[in-house]
Each structure stands twice: as C-alpha cells, then as structure tokens.
Design a protein around this motif. Structure first.
Motif, short mmCIF file in Angstrom:
data_model
loop_
_atom_site.label_atom_id
_atom_site.label_comp_id
_atom_site.label_asym_id
_atom_site.label_seq_id
_atom_site.Cartn_x
_atom_site.Cartn_y
_atom_site.Cartn_z
N TRP A 88 11.77 47.99 47.63
CA TRP A 88 10.60 48.17 46.77
C TRP A 88 10.27 46.89 46.03
O TRP A 88 9.09 46.52 45.89
N ARG A 89 11.30 46.20 45.55
CA ARG A 89 11.06 44.94 44.83
C ARG A 89 10.36 43.94 45.75
O ARG A 89 9.41 43.28 45.34
N MET A 145 12.53 51.27 41.22
CA MET A 145 12.58 51.69 42.62
C MET A 145 11.33 52.52 42.91
O MET A 145 11.29 53.72 42.68
N ARG A 154 17.36 50.35 48.83
CA ARG A 154 15.98 50.77 48.56
C ARG A 154 15.35 50.00 47.41
O ARG A 154 14.18 49.66 47.46
N ASP A 155 16.14 49.75 46.36
CA ASP A 155 15.57 49.02 45.22
C ASP A 155 15.12 47.62 45.64
O ASP A 155 14.07 47.16 45.23
#
Length: 154
Positions: A77-78, A130, A73-74
């Motif tokens: 989002w990045r 995130m 997920r991180d």
C-alpha cells in the motif's frame, strides 16, 4: 500452497506473480513521469489502481490471512500511495503540452479516487497506513487543480 479467497483458490505463486506485475507497472509509471510522459503515466497508474481495487480480495489485501503477510501488505500500500504522490508532485514535468494533465483529466482522477476509496472502505482500507490514502491524493489533486485554475485566470 493454496490460499482460499471466497470461491477462488489462489496459489502463493500466483500472488507473487500478480504483485510482481503490479510492481513492474508502478515502476513504468515512475519511469514515465521521469521522462515527462505524464498522461501516459497516469493512465497506467489509474489502470493499476483500478485492478488492485477490483481484485483486492483475490490479492489478499483485504484479509488478515497469514500467507498474505509474506507479501508485506503495508509495504504494498505504501508503494502504491507513494507512486501516486510522487506522480502528482511531478505533473509539471510534462515534456510537451500534449502530455500535460488538464482540468478534465484531474476531475476524472478525482472521481476515480473517490470511487476507489468507496470500494475499499468496506475493508477499512482508506486513509490508514495499510490502505489507499484518499485524503492525501485528493489534497494533491485539489492543489494541482487550484494552481491550474489560477494560472488560466491570471
């Protein structure tokens, strides 16, 4: 494997497919920016962001479910945030006057960014690694707007 999200059952393969589609659209945005198709690219980016925000829970982006971690997920989002920032850094690369972002487009984007951030705030997904980088994106939009306004007054 099936992930239970509220009243919905989402399979891991559906999640993979959804994320692959989002990644493909983000690539289209960057390709469009590189080709000078600024308005078209921001239209795509806005639609993708809106879909992510509306489907945040169904995509598993608002939970700590272990299966969702396989999607990093991180990193997701990045990638979304960096797409926004790269696109905003290149607004001056419009191939024609018709492809330029004008004040009304920027104001509309600002309104959308605030609405998306408001919707994501309940999940704690705003201005953290995130989550959606509202402040950075708004700062870029503000800077572009100020530059455009100073160019029209000089």
């Amino acid at each position: 494997m099936v992930v239970v999200q509220g009243n919905r059952n989402v399979t891991v393969s559906q999640l993979h497919s959804n994320f692959a589609e989002i990644q493909s659209e983000l690539k289209r945005v960057l390709d469009g920016i590189n080709s000078g198709r600024i308005l078209e690219s921001f239209d795509i980016l806005s639609k993708v962001t809106d879909a992510v925000v509306v489907s945040c829970e169904a995509l598993g982006l608002a939970s700590e479910l272990p299966v969702v971690e396989t999607f990093h997920r991180d990193n997701f989002w990045r990638a979304l945030n960096q797409c926004w920032l790269v696109a905003l850094q290149n607004v001056s690369a419009a191939r024609s006057d018709e492809d330029r972002l004008r004040e009304e487009h920027i104001v509309h984007l600002q309104t959308s960014v605030v609405q998306w951030a408001d919707a994501l705030a309940k999940f704690g997904l705003v201005d953290y690694e995130m989550g959606f980088w509202e402040t950075d994106i708004m700062d870029s939009l503000d800077s572009i707007l100020k530059t455009q306004r100073s160019e029209t007054t000089s």
